[in-house]
Design a protein around this motif. Sequence first.
Motif, PDB file in Angstrom:
ATOM      1  N   PHE A  88      34.843  86.723  23.364  1.00  0.00           N
ATOM      2  CA  PHE A  88      34.571  85.352  23.786  1.00  0.00           C
ATOM      3  C   PHE A  88      33.226  84.884  23.226  1.00  0.00           C
ATOM      4  N   LEU A 141      32.562  81.738  20.809  1.00  0.00           N
ATOM      5  CA  LEU A 141      31.584  80.710  21.154  1.00  0.00           C
ATOM      6  C   LEU A 141      30.645  80.450  19.988  1.00  0.00           C
ATOM      7  N   ARG A 154      38.923  79.599  28.004  1.00  0.00           N
ATOM      8  CA  ARG A 154      38.028  79.837  29.136  1.00  0.00           C
ATOM      9  C   ARG A 154      38.733  79.559  30.447  1.00  0.00           C
ATOM     10  N   ASN A 155      39.473  78.467  30.513  1.00  0.00           N
ATOM     11  CA  ASN A 155      40.195  78.125  31.740  1.00  0.00           C
ATOM     12  C   ASN A 155      41.268  79.163  32.059  1.00  0.00           C
ATOM     13  N   SER A 199      39.479  82.238  33.379  1.00  0.00           N
ATOM     14  CA  SER A 199      39.017  81.975  34.741  1.00  0.00           C
ATOM     15  C   SER A 199      40.177  82.038  35.726  1.00  0.00           C
TER      16      SER A 199
END
Length: 111
Positions: A46, A50, A96-97, A100
């Motif tokens: 990740f 990014l 990311r969602n 999460s």
Amino acid sequence: MKSISHVQQEMLNRMELHRELSAGGAAIKPALQLDEPGQPGVMQSFTDSLHAVDAQQHQAAQAMNAVDSGRSDDLVGAMIDSQKASLSFSALLQVRNKLSSAFDDIMRMPI
């Protein structure tokens, strides 16, 4: 540096593995030992994504600034770079969602 699609595929593969392990009732390794030694983990993947998205956004901003200041007349190229950066950022937010949401699902699992 890995492309965002490669990192997304790795994350989706890991999520599928977790889903299969939890559905099959197989013994799951502790979360801290899930990644094999020497292999990049989810956090590293990740972080790499990014940085890749950030680099694309900086490249797009430089191209737009060059067009605005008159150093370049490649408006189409600048707009394409801008759209690529926007699409990469949107994809990163979706990953990311998903991560999460997966974390929340894991936390809600009964022990």
